[in-house]
Design an enzyme around this catalytic site. Structure first.
Site, PDB file in Angstrom:
ATOM      1  CE  LYS A  15      39.679  21.576  34.565  1.00  0.00           C
ATOM      2  NZ  LYS A  15      39.544  22.770  35.431  1.00  0.00           N
TER       3      LYS A  15
ATOM      4  CE  LYS B  15      74.832  15.936  50.049  1.00  0.00           C
ATOM      5  NZ  LYS B  15      75.968  16.830  50.313  1.00  0.00           N
TER       6      LYS B  15
ATOM      7  CG  LEU C 145      26.057  18.593  31.396  1.00  0.00           C
ATOM      8  CD1 LEU C 145      25.831  17.722  30.166  1.00  0.00           C
ATOM      9  CD2 LEU C 145      24.778  18.731  32.226  1.00  0.00           C
TER      10      LEU C 145
ATOM     11  CG  ASP D  77      20.379  22.172  35.582  1.00  0.00           C
ATOM     12  OD1 ASP D  77      19.998  21.250  36.340  1.00  0.00           O
ATOM     13  OD2 ASP D  77      21.560  22.584  35.568  1.00  0.00           O
TER      14      ASP D  77
ATOM     15  CB  THR E  85      36.532  18.723  34.373  1.00  0.00           C
ATOM     16  OG1 THR E  85      36.629  20.137  34.531  1.00  0.00           O
ATOM     17  CG2 THR E  85      37.903  18.103  34.552  1.00  0.00           C
TER      18      THR E  85
ATOM     19  NE  ARG F  77      42.810  32.783  35.724  1.00  0.00           N
ATOM     20  CZ  ARG F  77      42.838  33.590  34.675  1.00  0.00           C
ATOM     21  NH1 ARG F  77      41.701  34.107  34.195  1.00  0.00           N
ATOM     22  NH2 ARG F  77      43.998  33.875  34.098  1.00  0.00           N
TER      23      ARG F  77
ATOM     24  CG  MET G 132      31.866  25.669  37.609  1.00  0.00           C
ATOM     25  SD  MET G 132      32.963  27.058  38.092  1.00  0.00           S
ATOM     26  CE  MET G 132      34.027  27.117  36.605  1.00  0.00           C
TER      27      MET G 132
ATOM     28  CG  ASN H 280      46.557  24.368  34.457  1.00  0.00           C
ATOM     29  OD1 ASN H 280      47.589  25.040  34.509  1.00  0.00           O
ATOM     30  ND2 ASN H 280      45.437  24.681  35.112  1.00  0.00           N
ATOM     31  CG  ASN H 281      42.556  20.669  36.916  1.00  0.00           C
ATOM     32  OD1 ASN H 281      42.692  21.895  36.747  1.00  0.00           O
ATOM     33  ND2 ASN H 281      41.419  20.089  37.250  1.00  0.00           N
TER      34      ASN H 281
HETATM   35  N1  LIG Z   1      77.533  21.765  44.520  1.00  0.00           N
HETATM   36  C1  LIG Z   1      76.414  22.515  44.626  1.00  0.00           C
HETATM   37  O1  LIG Z   1      75.760  22.899  43.624  1.00  0.00           O
HETATM   38  C2  LIG Z   1      75.893  22.880  46.004  1.00  0.00           C
HETATM   39  C3  LIG Z   1      74.895  23.876  46.130  1.00  0.00           C
HETATM   40  C4  LIG Z   1      74.436  24.213  47.424  1.00  0.00           C
HETATM   41  C5  LIG Z   1      74.973  23.554  48.543  1.00  0.00           C
HETATM   42  N2  LIG Z   1      75.924  22.581  48.393  1.00  0.00           N
HETATM   43  C6  LIG Z   1      76.440  21.920  49.597  1.00  0.00           C
HETATM   44  O2  LIG Z   1      77.717  22.522  49.923  1.00  0.00           O
HETATM   45  C7  LIG Z   1      78.581  21.547  50.515  1.00  0.00           C
HETATM   46  C8  LIG Z   1      79.875  21.466  49.711  1.00  0.00           C
HETATM   47  O3  LIG Z   1      79.511  21.132  48.401  1.00  0.00           O
HETATM   48  P1  LIG Z   1      80.643  21.076  47.232  1.00  0.00           P
HETATM   49  O4  LIG Z   1      79.896  20.887  45.958  1.00  0.00           O
HETATM   50  O5  LIG Z   1      81.675  22.164  47.383  1.00  0.00           O
HETATM   51  O6  LIG Z   1      81.311  19.684  47.655  1.00  0.00           O
HETATM   52  P2  LIG Z   1      82.771  19.188  47.141  1.00  0.00           P
HETATM   53  O7  LIG Z   1      82.821  17.742  47.434  1.00  0.00           O
HETATM   54  O8  LIG Z   1      83.024  19.655  45.731  1.00  0.00           O
HETATM   55  O9  LIG Z   1      83.776  20.003  48.107  1.00  0.00           O
HETATM   56  C9  LIG Z   1      84.057  19.560  49.405  1.00  0.00           C
HETATM   57  C10 LIG Z   1      85.499  19.997  49.693  1.00  0.00           C
HETATM   58  O10 LIG Z   1      85.824  19.640  51.031  1.00  0.00           O
HETATM   59  C11 LIG Z   1      87.121  19.046  51.038  1.00  0.00           C
HETATM   60  N3  LIG Z   1      87.233  18.160  52.211  1.00  0.00           N
HETATM   61  C12 LIG Z   1      86.647  16.961  52.423  1.00  0.00           C
HETATM   62  N4  LIG Z   1      87.018  16.466  53.630  1.00  0.00           N
HETATM   63  C13 LIG Z   1      87.862  17.377  54.191  1.00  0.00           C
HETATM   64  C14 LIG Z   1      88.565  17.432  55.402  1.00  0.00           C
HETATM   65  N5  LIG Z   1      88.469  16.395  56.305  1.00  0.00           N
HETATM   66  N6  LIG Z   1      89.315  18.517  55.681  1.00  0.00           N
HETATM   67  C15 LIG Z   1      89.413  19.530  54.772  1.00  0.00           C
HETATM   68  N7  LIG Z   1      88.781  19.531  53.576  1.00  0.00           N
HETATM   69  C16 LIG Z   1      88.002  18.455  53.288  1.00  0.00           C
HETATM   70  C17 LIG Z   1      87.169  18.274  49.740  1.00  0.00           C
HETATM   71  O11 LIG Z   1      88.537  17.973  49.397  1.00  0.00           O
HETATM   72  C18 LIG Z   1      86.500  19.254  48.796  1.00  0.00           C
HETATM   73  O12 LIG Z   1      87.462  20.139  48.253  1.00  0.00           O
HETATM   74  C19 LIG Z   1      77.818  20.219  50.495  1.00  0.00           C
HETATM   75  O13 LIG Z   1      77.218  20.000  51.762  1.00  0.00           O
HETATM   76  C20 LIG Z   1      76.746  20.444  49.432  1.00  0.00           C
HETATM   77  O14 LIG Z   1      75.575  19.666  49.701  1.00  0.00           O
HETATM   78  C21 LIG Z   1      76.408  22.235  47.158  1.00  0.00           C
HETATM   79  N1  LIG Z   2      33.098  24.026  40.691  1.00  0.00           N
HETATM   80  C1  LIG Z   2      34.298  24.457  40.285  1.00  0.00           C
HETATM   81  O1  LIG Z   2      35.021  25.212  40.999  1.00  0.00           O
HETATM   82  C2  LIG Z   2      34.809  24.038  38.938  1.00  0.00           C
HETATM   83  C3  LIG Z   2      35.946  24.695  38.391  1.00  0.00           C
HETATM   84  C4  LIG Z   2      36.397  24.299  37.126  1.00  0.00           C
HETATM   85  C5  LIG Z   2      35.740  23.253  36.439  1.00  0.00           C
HETATM   86  N2  LIG Z   2      34.666  22.619  36.986  1.00  0.00           N
HETATM   87  C6  LIG Z   2      34.038  21.529  36.240  1.00  0.00           C
HETATM   88  O2  LIG Z   2      32.843  22.073  35.594  1.00  0.00           O
HETATM   89  C7  LIG Z   2      31.841  21.058  35.537  1.00  0.00           C
HETATM   90  C8  LIG Z   2      30.567  21.562  36.230  1.00  0.00           C
HETATM   91  O3  LIG Z   2      30.928  21.847  37.543  1.00  0.00           O
HETATM   92  P1  LIG Z   2      29.847  22.495  38.533  1.00  0.00           P
HETATM   93  O4  LIG Z   2      30.593  22.848  39.775  1.00  0.00           O
HETATM   94  O5  LIG Z   2      28.991  23.499  37.827  1.00  0.00           O
HETATM   95  O6  LIG Z   2      28.963  21.158  38.824  1.00  0.00           O
HETATM   96  P2  LIG Z   2      27.484  21.188  39.447  1.00  0.00           P
HETATM   97  O7  LIG Z   2      27.234  19.799  39.891  1.00  0.00           O
HETATM   98  O8  LIG Z   2      27.363  22.307  40.438  1.00  0.00           O
HETATM   99  O9  LIG Z   2      26.561  21.562  38.187  1.00  0.00           O
HETATM  100  C9  LIG Z   2      26.196  20.583  37.239  1.00  0.00           C
HETATM  101  C10 LIG Z   2      24.815  21.006  36.722  1.00  0.00           C
HETATM  102  O10 LIG Z   2      24.410  20.075  35.716  1.00  0.00           O
HETATM  103  C11 LIG Z   2      23.048  19.743  35.949  1.00  0.00           C
HETATM  104  N3  LIG Z   2      22.757  18.421  35.335  1.00  0.00           N
HETATM  105  C12 LIG Z   2      23.176  17.200  35.759  1.00  0.00           C
HETATM  106  N4  LIG Z   2      22.698  16.229  34.945  1.00  0.00           N
HETATM  107  C13 LIG Z   2      21.996  16.864  33.977  1.00  0.00           C
HETATM  108  C14 LIG Z   2      21.281  16.413  32.858  1.00  0.00           C
HETATM  109  N5  LIG Z   2      21.194  15.096  32.573  1.00  0.00           N
HETATM  110  N6  LIG Z   2      20.647  17.326  32.067  1.00  0.00           N
HETATM  111  C15 LIG Z   2      20.727  18.648  32.379  1.00  0.00           C
HETATM  112  N7  LIG Z   2      21.391  19.146  33.432  1.00  0.00           N
HETATM  113  C16 LIG Z   2      22.017  18.243  34.233  1.00  0.00           C
HETATM  114  C17 LIG Z   2      22.925  19.706  37.457  1.00  0.00           C
HETATM  115  O11 LIG Z   2      21.549  19.806  37.853  1.00  0.00           O
HETATM  116  C18 LIG Z   2      23.762  20.931  37.832  1.00  0.00           C
HETATM  117  O12 LIG Z   2      22.955  22.094  37.843  1.00  0.00           O
HETATM  118  C19 LIG Z   2      32.430  19.814  36.238  1.00  0.00           C
HETATM  119  O13 LIG Z   2      32.955  18.906  35.259  1.00  0.00           O
HETATM  120  C20 LIG Z   2      33.552  20.379  37.093  1.00  0.00           C
HETATM  121  O14 LIG Z   2      34.608  19.401  37.279  1.00  0.00           O
HETATM  122  C21 LIG Z   2      34.180  22.982  38.219  1.00  0.00           C
END
Ligand SMILES: NC(=O)c1ccc[n+]([C@@H]2O[C@H](COP(=O)([O-])OP(=O)(O)OC[C@H]3O[C@@H](n4cnc5c(N)ncnc54)[C@H](O)[C@@H]3O)[C@@H](O)[C@H]2O)c1
Ligand SMILES: NC(=O)c1ccc[n+]([C@@H]2O[C@H](COP(=O)([O-])OP(=O)(O)OC[C@H]3O[C@@H](n4cnc5c(N)ncnc54)[C@H](O)[C@@H]3O)[C@@H](O)[C@H]2O)c1
Ligand SMILES: NC(=O)c1ccc[n+]([C@@H]2O[C@H](COP(=O)([O-])OP(=O)(O)OC[C@H]3O[C@@H](n4cnc5c(N)ncnc54)[C@H](O)[C@@H]3O)[C@@H](O)[C@H]2O)c1
Ligand SMILES: NC(=O)c1ccc[n+]([C@@H]2O[C@H](COP(=O)([O-])OP(=O)(O)OC[C@H]3O[C@@H](n4cnc5c(N)ncnc54)[C@H](O)[C@@H]3O)[C@@H](O)[C@H]2O)c1
Lengths: 298, 298, 298, 298
Positions: free
Chosen positions: C170, C239, C64, C30, C95, C122, C11, C173-174
């Site tokens: 960092k 579920k 470093l 270095d 880092t 990056r 780097m 994000n990492n």
């Molecule tokens: N709620 C959500 O945000 C959501 C989003 C995506 C997918 N789903 C999926 O969709 C499906 C339905 O979800 P929901 O939220 O409407 O559930 P819900 O429990 O609100 O509705 C299920 C309905 O089926 C009816 N039912 C149950 N047994 C029955 C039977 N033997 N005969 C006839 N009706 C019967 C119930 O009375 C109820 O009205 C689930 O598998 C759920 O995982 C839900």
């Molecule tokens: N390589 C990547 O893709 C990347 C991306 C983001 C961040 N980083 C971070 O950046 C830093 C450097 O990464 P790099 O890939 O360049 O590592 P590297 O090992 O390739 O480079 C480190 C450099 O430091 C020098 N060094 C070590 N000890 C030293 C000292 N006592 N005095 C002087 N120089 C010395 C080494 O000789 C080397 O040239 C690390 O902390 C790494 O985690 C790396």
């Protein structure tokens, strides 16, 4: 007592087989004939449809793939609820969303039927060996009724509370068990990326709170007991996490869960929790999400 | 043997005090005079600058806030390295990034000095009680030299390997210990958001792999042993995670770490790991990050 | 007016060259002699050190690599600040983070010198063509002084505010520039993963608020004007996002940014913003982070 | 030509009204009588059920809450498909997942019926004003047939391709439209958190590629044209993102989407994309997800 068992897949087949071997009189069903044949060889009888199974059973167990199938088989126009005798009990062991359990339990109740949710923990290999773990949602006397059946299929049974708590507890437990795979994956990838020796690193990790000691050892006496005074502040924890993210990025080891965690520590600091103990991150998160903070009853 | 100790803050003060009480002849320094006064009351002598401390010491320990301060005090124009006698040993126990340890260790070596990185695990309260844990990076004979000092300050000492492995292991361990706070926070927020009873949920979690048994119990015999055949597939694990995200969003419980984990399971499936064991998530992540997959030596 | 330029890299070289071509009298430096030679051919003089450059210059520009180098060259013991004549202006285009800029700007002010931060947006190609974008933080009259120089190097110059605002802008994000690459990458990966035709999809995207019309078209009349009544509620938007995550996971298209966004919509709903217009997500986020809500002055 | 319209909610009511006002002869239906009454006042006739509507219509439009309701009303046992006359056309405008559209389209085809997906973009306010956006998936002659009706309701109609492309394009578009709210929220929160002036910051953002110029301005000549030579490398972009995360965390501004983006830049660097132009992030993401890279046809 007749027990219906619908769904004889990787889990249902060994679980039903274990019940059959332990003397339970099963009526089984599956859309896959091979599965049914295997159970018939264990003296289980079978029925062509869920409706038929329901008509002949006091307890009907289902172990089906997912919610939509369970809604169809249990609550469908000609499903279990429509055909089960008054007072029968339906126990679903499938892993489903809470809405399915709640809707079907309400439907069953309206027909004078009882409902239990008992999803299964641990692996299929444990199910083969009858070493499964159950998280059960049930009224007390229903739990007592199904307990012997669960004991025929598993070694660890938790009664989590009323109907629906089994399904919900399974989700919480599964999050930790499953997401920890990615959590540990990031830890070991960092260890590898930093050039460490695997064995040495695991030695250390196995010995510290890394083994999630936080939740078991630290938290009960800290945040869960209402004590958020620092052993180790959220500010310092955030500083460590920033160091970890810097080192990981320098070593080009992506850590999405660690990055997400750090931003939540940042949010906690922005919301005034920075000077509290790092166990108070649960308070910060509940505060952020408008949820009641967890406290152990005294 | 004269031991210099620079940095007497929340950790350094109790750690240096423990060394002084156990007979180590300390020369201490801190920019905060009160800290120094406290150590002087424990028969430690003090010196106005790091340079002075270095000149009088065989071993110089530093426990300073962060990397930039350590670079300044240890490697600065008039710092420890510039003033320490030939053959002296520098042990930094601060939590810093690997680059700092590596640069300063190289600088020390060029001046005929030895360097050890020994960051500290556990809490400040443990340091007060001399129950710290150390993750040490050092050559073998340097480790032997400092071991007694570490034993004066802590109860659990891991020799992780050569210089620099302590700093790196601390990061991996800290990730699990610290980020698990947010990980557990999301689990308990979900439990609360689903209306579960805290005590019952913790009962279950404490008893299952949720307690990170994955890394300690499952993985050594699965992925770490090269066996990625499913106990439980990444596909099914992803299905469970999708269920968890659906339930969490329905209950308006935000779970950023869970959401990040799910997308990594999705990436694993996109890259052909879907049918493997969910422990193979570490393979999927190492594959994604171009890192060698972790395997335990046979 | 003499302009010093230090740092002639990808780097700095083209940027200094553009200044030289547009008649600025440069004194360059270095550490890489080739870079210096190229500038000398463009009638720039050179100096062996930053100190020499500073003594001869009214404005000293640095480009470093990063913050630490900038701190050294600008604020070092024998740097620019130490040698620049009274009243001189220092412009850093590197880092860097805000802290660097703030510290050096204060140091410069204390010595009667002026300071500007002007990081570069990056690409390098833009720098070649003198089409860079600058985000400048400077007092008004200093901005006026440097503006012609920036215009020699670039086509778009934003004066963001006082000293320091360039560096800060960092960054903002990492963020948008760099992160949008991943944002768009997820959109097009989803389009490809769903088997859509690229041209048709881009047609639609280019025609809707997808082109970030939100910030430019919708928000100024909605949230930034204080109107958060729904066109489309956060609830329904959430579920839709849930639908998107479901479809993406089904198609095995990982979308980490989408997943993170969904959890923030979930947090907004948990905090009572659900019935507001989806543009109110900025209010929800500022509320979550304890930051004043952005409003355009009437 | 008789047009059926089912679903008269926030969206359907105004959309049907717009069709009625533009002379379409509607037969409407909703489960909410008020909705129906409103349409009758616009000379629409009504029918008590979806089946009745279907029998009297050449084209049947649905605007229902979500996928499950659409599956029920369109594909249910006594729904539209079961009752519509041979050759009739069904157009669903609801927001549903691709699977729903694909299943119902196949079901319709099997019954000699034609199917069009036409989801709706933009807000309800647009629907009121007949300014909706439609993303239509249809065979050419079907698109011609419905076009006048869509034009009665909206102002922007995209024919995205065959059946199903409307639903899919809606998802891609919605991601950008909806998630950009959180994306912009983080940018403005950072701007506010760094104390910048809103107006100045928006000035810069509106002027750079931050306005998503990437997709519209840069990408067509760079990555989408197969040119990935750097303007700005992914390495440098990652460096900037690291700086942004550091500044955001220092200022306690949580940025979950930025954090997720940074880890994907880290993964891109780990997979050898670091020296390519930052537009190549779409290639990195498609590579990671095993998806064909997007290229514009020459
Ligand atoms: N709620 C959500 O945000 C959501 C989003 C995506 C997918 N789903 C999926 O969709 C499906 C339905 O979800 P929901 O939220 O409407 O559930 P819900 O429990 O609100 O509705 C299920 C309905 O089926 C009816 N039912 C149950 N047994 C029955 C039977 N033997 N005969 C006839 N009706 C019967 C119930 O009375 C109820 O009205 C689930 O598998 C759920 O995982 C839900
Ligand atoms: N390589 C990547 O893709 C990347 C991306 C983001 C961040 N980083 C971070 O950046 C830093 C450097 O990464 P790099 O890939 O360049 O590592 P590297 O090992 O390739 O480079 C480190 C450099 O430091 C020098 N060094 C070590 N000890 C030293 C000292 N006592 N005095 C002087 N120089 C010395 C080494 O000789 C080397 O040239 C690390 O902390 C790494 O985690 C790396
Ligand atoms: N596999 C594991 O490691 C594991 C562990 C814990 C929990 N689980 C849960 O347990 C449940 C079952 O899992 P699995 O691995 O046995 O699944 P699977 O797919 O192997 O078995 C499902 C069985 O149900 C049968 N089926 C499907 N539709 C049917 C119908 N309409 N009527 C009758 N039978 C029908 C299938 O034919 C199959 O045999 C799932 O919810 C899963 O999440 C699985
Ligand atoms: N606090 C904990 O729970 C804990 C746990 C494990 C590890 N650690 C790590 O241990 C290290 C020290 O932590 P702490 O809590 O003791 O920090 P602190 O800020 O309490 O102590 C740092 C000490 O260093 C002194 N100091 C600063 N600059 C100096 C200089 N130029 N010369 C001499 N002394 C200087 C300060 O005055 C202060 O007394 C940090 O790296 C921290 O991450 C802390």
């Amino acid at each position: 007592m007749n027990v219906g068992f619908i769904g004889l897949g990787r889990m249902g087949r060994p679980m039903a087989s274990n019940m059959a071997r332990k003397g339970f009189r099963l009526v089984v069903n599956d859309i896959n004939p091979d599965a049914v044949k295997e159970l018939e060889e264990l003296q289980a009888s079978s029925a062509p449809t869920a409706a038929e199974v329901a008509k002949k059973s006091d307890v009907i167990i289902t172990m089906l793939p997912d919610g939509p199938v369970v809604r169809e088989v249990v609550g469908g126009a000609d499903g279990i609820i429509a055909n089960a005798p008054k007072g029968a009990l339906i126990m679903d062991m499938s892993t489903v969303e809470p809405g399915t359990t709640d809707d079907l339990a309400a439907q069953a109740k309206a027909k004078g039927l009882r409902y239990v949710d008992a999803p299964v923990g641990r692996l299929a290999a444990h199910a083969d060996r009858g070493e499964s773990l159950f998280m059960v949602g049930a009224e007390l006397e229903d739990f007592e009724l199904v307990k012997p059946m669960l004991e025929a299929m598993g070694t660890t049974i938790y009664h989590c509370g009323g109907v629906g708590t089994g399904t919900r507890t399974k989700l919480v437990n599964n999050f930790l068990a499953v997401a920890s795979c990615q959590f540990n994956a990031e830890a070991l990838a960092l260890s590898q990326g930093l050039g460490l020796n695997l064995e040495s690193t695991l030695d250390v990790i196995y010995g510290t709170t890394a083994m999630n000691g936080q939740l078991k050892i630290n938290w009960p006496d800290k945040v869960l007991a209402g004590d958020t005074s620092p052993g180790f502040t959220i500010d310092l924890a955030h500083k460590d996490l920033s160091l970890i993210m810097q080192a990981a990025n320098t070593a080009k080891v992506p850590m999405p869960m660690a990055a997400a965690a750090r931003e939540m520590f940042s949010a906690a600091r922005a919301r005034g929790f920075g000077a509290q103990d790092f166990s108070a991150m649960v308070d910060a998160h509940c505060d952020l999400a408008n949820i009641e903070k967890p406290r152990l009853k005294k």
